[in-house]
Scaffold this motif. Structure first.
Motif, PDB file in Angstrom:
ATOM      1  N   THR A  43     -32.911  58.616  11.174  1.00 34.23           N
ATOM      2  CA  THR A  43     -31.492  58.322  10.997  1.00 34.23           C
ATOM      3  C   THR A  43     -31.342  57.033  10.209  1.00 34.23           C
ATOM      4  OG1 THR A  43     -30.961  59.380  13.110  1.00 34.23           O
ATOM      5  CG2 THR A  43     -29.300  57.909  12.167  1.00 34.23           C
ATOM      6  N   PRO A  44     -30.731  57.083   8.992  1.00 34.50           N
ATOM      7  CA  PRO A  44     -30.612  55.875   8.183  1.00 34.50           C
ATOM      8  C   PRO A  44     -29.381  55.036   8.550  1.00 34.50           C
ATOM      9  CG  PRO A  44     -29.807  57.745   6.941  1.00 34.50           C
ATOM     10  CD  PRO A  44     -30.287  58.283   8.268  1.00 34.50           C
ATOM     11  N   LYS A  45     -29.541  53.730   8.468  1.00 34.61           N
ATOM     12  CA  LYS A  45     -28.428  52.803   8.607  1.00 34.61           C
ATOM     13  C   LYS A  45     -28.444  51.914   7.366  1.00 34.61           C
ATOM     14  CE  LYS A  45     -26.639  49.001  11.436  1.00 34.61           C
ATOM     15  NZ  LYS A  45     -26.880  48.122  12.617  1.00 34.61           N
ATOM     16  N   ILE A  46     -27.382  51.970   6.570  1.00 31.75           N
ATOM     17  CA  ILE A  46     -27.345  51.283   5.280  1.00 31.75           C
ATOM     18  C   ILE A  46     -26.305  50.170   5.309  1.00 31.75           C
ATOM     19  CG2 ILE A  46     -26.988  51.564   2.803  1.00 31.75           C
ATOM     20  CD1 ILE A  46     -27.762  54.504   3.146  1.00 31.75           C
ATOM     21  N   THR A  47     -26.731  48.970   4.910  1.00 33.15           N
ATOM     22  CA  THR A  47     -25.833  47.813   4.821  1.00 33.15           C
ATOM     23  C   THR A  47     -25.881  47.273   3.395  1.00 33.15           C
ATOM     24  OG1 THR A  47     -26.305  47.233   7.128  1.00 33.15           O
ATOM     25  CG2 THR A  47     -25.279  45.547   5.761  1.00 33.15           C
ATOM     26  N   VAL A  48     -24.711  47.096   2.782  1.00 36.58           N
ATOM     27  CA  VAL A  48     -24.633  46.604   1.408  1.00 36.58           C
ATOM     28  C   VAL A  48     -23.788  45.339   1.381  1.00 36.58           C
ATOM     29  CG1 VAL A  48     -23.957  47.129  -0.962  1.00 36.58           C
ATOM     30  CG2 VAL A  48     -24.808  48.963   0.523  1.00 36.58           C
ATOM     31  N   GLU A  49     -24.304  44.303   0.704  1.00 39.92           N
ATOM     32  CA  GLU A  49     -23.568  43.039   0.551  1.00 39.92           C
ATOM     33  C   GLU A  49     -23.392  42.737  -0.929  1.00 39.92           C
ATOM     34  OE1 GLU A  49     -26.029  40.244   2.566  1.00 39.92           O
ATOM     35  OE2 GLU A  49     -25.243  40.731   4.549  1.00 39.92           O
ATOM     36  N   SER A  50     -22.166  42.393  -1.324  1.00 40.74           N
ATOM     37  CA  SER A  50     -21.886  42.057  -2.715  1.00 40.74           C
ATOM     38  C   SER A  50     -20.582  41.276  -2.787  1.00 40.74           C
ATOM     39  CB  SER A  50     -21.780  43.323  -3.570  1.00 40.74           C
ATOM     40  OG  SER A  50     -21.390  42.999  -4.894  1.00 40.74           O
ATOM     41  N   THR A  51     -20.507  40.344  -3.728  1.00 45.61           N
ATOM     42  CA  THR A  51     -19.246  39.636  -3.973  1.00 45.61           C
ATOM     43  C   THR A  51     -18.302  40.474  -4.826  1.00 45.61           C
ATOM     44  OG1 THR A  51     -20.061  38.592  -6.001  1.00 45.61           O
ATOM     45  CG2 THR A  51     -20.465  37.425  -3.919  1.00 45.61           C
ATOM     46  N   LEU A  52     -18.839  41.526  -5.466  1.00 46.27           N
ATOM     47  CA  LEU A  52     -18.106  42.383  -6.418  1.00 46.27           C
ATOM     48  C   LEU A  52     -17.686  41.632  -7.675  1.00 46.27           C
ATOM     49  CD1 LEU A  52     -15.847  44.563  -4.072  1.00 46.27           C
ATOM     50  CD2 LEU A  52     -18.101  45.100  -5.029  1.00 46.27           C
ATOM     51  N   GLN A  53     -18.224  40.431  -7.871  1.00 49.99           N
ATOM     52  CA  GLN A  53     -17.911  39.685  -9.085  1.00 49.99           C
ATOM     53  C   GLN A  53     -18.417  40.451 -10.309  1.00 49.99           C
ATOM     54  OE1 GLN A  53     -19.324  35.698  -9.064  1.00 49.99           O
ATOM     55  NE2 GLN A  53     -18.408  35.150 -11.020  1.00 49.99           N
ATOM     56  N   GLY A  54     -17.563  40.627 -11.289  1.00 51.74           N
ATOM     57  CA  GLY A  54     -17.908  41.366 -12.493  1.00 51.74           C
ATOM     58  C   GLY A  54     -17.372  42.779 -12.522  1.00 51.74           C
ATOM     59  N   ILE A  55     -16.825  43.242 -11.390  1.00 51.59           N
ATOM     60  CA  ILE A  55     -16.253  44.586 -11.316  1.00 51.59           C
ATOM     61  C   ILE A  55     -14.754  44.509 -11.618  1.00 51.59           C
ATOM     62  CG2 ILE A  55     -15.592  46.430  -9.717  1.00 51.59           C
ATOM     63  CD1 ILE A  55     -18.407  46.755 -10.539  1.00 51.59           C
ATOM     64  N   GLY A  56     -14.272  45.411 -12.438  1.00 56.02           N
ATOM     65  CA  GLY A  56     -12.846  45.499 -12.720  1.00 56.02           C
ATOM     66  C   GLY A  56     -12.282  46.803 -12.194  1.00 56.02           C
ATOM     67  N   ILE A  57     -11.047  46.748 -11.694  1.00 50.73           N
ATOM     68  CA  ILE A  57     -10.397  47.943 -11.168  1.00 50.73           C
ATOM     69  C   ILE A  57      -9.068  48.141 -11.892  1.00 50.73           C
ATOM     70  CG2 ILE A  57      -9.472  49.098  -9.125  1.00 50.73           C
ATOM     71  CD1 ILE A  57     -11.319  47.428  -7.422  1.00 50.73           C
ATOM     72  N   ALA A  58      -8.856  49.318 -12.479  1.00 48.61           N
ATOM     73  CA  ALA A  58      -7.618  49.629 -13.190  1.00 48.61           C
ATOM     74  C   ALA A  58      -6.575  50.084 -12.174  1.00 48.61           C
ATOM     75  CB  ALA A  58      -7.866  50.713 -14.233  1.00 48.61           C
ATOM     76  N   LEU A  59      -5.789  49.136 -11.721  1.00 49.38           N
ATOM     77  CA  LEU A  59      -4.758  49.439 -10.729  1.00 49.38           C
ATOM     78  C   LEU A  59      -3.473  49.881 -11.422  1.00 49.38           C
ATOM     79  CD1 LEU A  59      -5.367  46.390  -8.377  1.00 49.38           C
ATOM     80  CD2 LEU A  59      -6.085  48.749  -7.999  1.00 49.38           C
ATOM     81  N   PRO A  60      -2.645  50.665 -10.761  1.00 46.62           N
ATOM     82  CA  PRO A  60      -1.382  51.113 -11.377  1.00 46.62           C
ATOM     83  C   PRO A  60      -0.392  49.958 -11.520  1.00 46.62           C
ATOM     84  CG  PRO A  60      -1.499  51.796  -9.084  1.00 46.62           C
ATOM     85  CD  PRO A  60      -2.835  51.230  -9.409  1.00 46.62           C
ATOM     86  N   ALA A  61       0.545  50.107 -12.453  1.00 50.49           N
ATOM     87  CA  ALA A  61       1.593  49.092 -12.635  1.00 50.49           C
ATOM     88  C   ALA A  61       2.366  48.934 -11.314  1.00 50.49           C
ATOM     89  CB  ALA A  61       2.537  49.527 -13.758  1.00 50.49           C
ATOM     90  N   PRO A  62       2.822  47.705 -11.004  1.00 50.93           N
ATOM     91  CA  PRO A  62       2.796  46.497 -11.852  1.00 50.93           C
ATOM     92  C   PRO A  62       1.536  45.663 -11.676  1.00 50.93           C
ATOM     93  CG  PRO A  62       3.994  46.050  -9.854  1.00 50.93           C
ATOM     94  CD  PRO A  62       3.536  47.475  -9.746  1.00 50.93           C
ATOM     95  N   LEU A  63       0.497  46.197 -11.010  1.00 52.69           N
ATOM     96  CA  LEU A  63      -0.755  45.438 -10.845  1.00 52.69           C
ATOM     97  C   LEU A  63      -1.506  45.403 -12.156  1.00 52.69           C
ATOM     98  CD1 LEU A  63      -1.762  46.921  -7.379  1.00 52.69           C
ATOM     99  CD2 LEU A  63      -0.601  44.746  -7.828  1.00 52.69           C
ATOM    100  N   ILE A  64      -2.296  44.366 -12.352  1.00 57.37           N
ATOM    101  CA  ILE A  64      -2.988  44.144 -13.622  1.00 57.37           C
ATOM    102  C   ILE A  64      -4.478  44.389 -13.438  1.00 57.37           C
ATOM    103  CG2 ILE A  64      -3.495  42.426 -15.421  1.00 57.37           C
ATOM    104  CD1 ILE A  64      -0.893  41.031 -14.643  1.00 57.37           C
ATOM    105  N   ARG A  65      -5.091  45.033 -14.406  1.00 57.90           N
ATOM    106  CA  ARG A  65      -6.536  45.252 -14.357  1.00 57.90           C
ATOM    107  C   ARG A  65      -7.227  43.931 -14.647  1.00 57.90           C
ATOM    108  NH1 ARG A  65     -11.077  46.312 -17.319  1.00 57.90           N
ATOM    109  NH2 ARG A  65     -12.399  48.054 -16.652  1.00 57.90           N
ATOM    110  N   GLN A  66      -8.048  43.466 -13.737  1.00 58.44           N
ATOM    111  CA  GLN A  66      -8.771  42.224 -13.960  1.00 58.44           C
ATOM    112  C   GLN A  66     -10.063  42.224 -13.120  1.00 58.44           C
ATOM    113  OE1 GLN A  66      -6.311  39.017 -12.714  1.00 58.44           O
ATOM    114  NE2 GLN A  66      -6.231  39.635 -10.575  1.00 58.44           N
ATOM    115  N   PRO A  67     -11.076  41.480 -13.553  1.00 64.97           N
ATOM    116  CA  PRO A  67     -12.311  41.396 -12.764  1.00 64.97           C
ATOM    117  C   PRO A  67     -12.025  40.778 -11.402  1.00 64.97           C
ATOM    118  CG  PRO A  67     -12.657  40.562 -14.984  1.00 64.97           C
ATOM    119  CD  PRO A  67     -11.173  40.711 -14.804  1.00 64.97           C
TER     120      PRO A  67
END
Length: 218
Positions: free
Chosen positions: A192-216
């Motif tokens: 049985t696997p147990k997976i843990t992931v850690e990241s700051t997510l720095q450098g990832i951009g998300i294209a959010l719908p208006a009026p939110l702005i796409r930014q890293p």
């Protein structure tokens, strides 16, 4: 006994030697050494068909790999008590595409070694392309006989989409761009696997719908 070449379970062997220290001693040891080279998937099948699979908690039973590799194996078997056999082996990856476990995404162009003994296994300097970016993979059998593998590397949006093509998360991943660094630990106990992931997510951009702005992400 010495064999320059041999073949067993679909694997080509070379330089195979078998010796017995003293046939008439209660402590007589059968020693076997040999090398193999060829299709990595055949060598994995060879390991899985042997007692080695039990010694490494069946870690390689789900492993698949493309391309060729090398196997070095040394066995010491007490003839009076074979259950106390000792093994020292190395499975060497040579630029293979490898899936270590079903729960772990494919590692592309993998180089490094999987070392194993009767007490467990360890991954030695395993490197490859994981989730679209270079990664280092280490770990092995720990004190409680479970498996602990660590992955240190990067993940790109394209790599995530290739690794996780499931339709339920595709709309989310389609809005992601860029790449980021992460560290993951994968613990496998009783299959049985147990997976843990850690990241700051720095450098990832998300294209959010208006009026939110796409930014890293910060």
């Amino acid at each position: 006994i010495h064999a320059d070449t041999a073949r067993t379970n679909g694997v080509d062997l070379s330089d195979v030697s078998a010796t017995v220290t003293d046939m008439y001693s209660q402590k007589a040891l059968l020693g076997i050494t040999g090398h193999a080279a060829g299709a990595m998937q055949n060598m994995l099948a060879y390991v899985n068909a042997s007692h080695v699979s039990e010694w490494i908690d069946h870690f390689t039973e789900e492993t698949t790999a493309s391309g060729d590799g090398r196997l070095q194996l040394k066995l010491l078997v007490p003839l009076e008590h074979p259950i106390d056999a000792k093994v020292d082996g190395t499975l060497q990856f040579l630029n293979n595409d490898v899936s270590l476990q079903n729960s772990i995404p494919m590692i592309y162009r993998t180089n490094g070694k999987l070392n194993f003994k009767e007490t467990g296994f360890s991954l030695s300097n395993l490197k490859g392309q994981f989730l679209g970016e270079p990664a280092s993979i280490g770990g092995g059998t720990v004190a409680d006989k479970s498996t602990l593998v660590t992955v240190d590397g990067g993940a790109s949006a394209d790599g995530l989409r290739r690794a996780y093509p499931m339709p339920e998360i595709k709309p989310v991943l389609d809005k992601v761009g860029g790449s980021t660094h992460f560290r993951a630990t994968i613990q496998v106990k009783n299959h049985t696997p147990k997976i843990t992931v850690e990241s700051t997510l720095q450098g990832i951009g998300i294209a959010l719908p208006a009026p939110l702005i796409r930014q890293p992400l910060a």
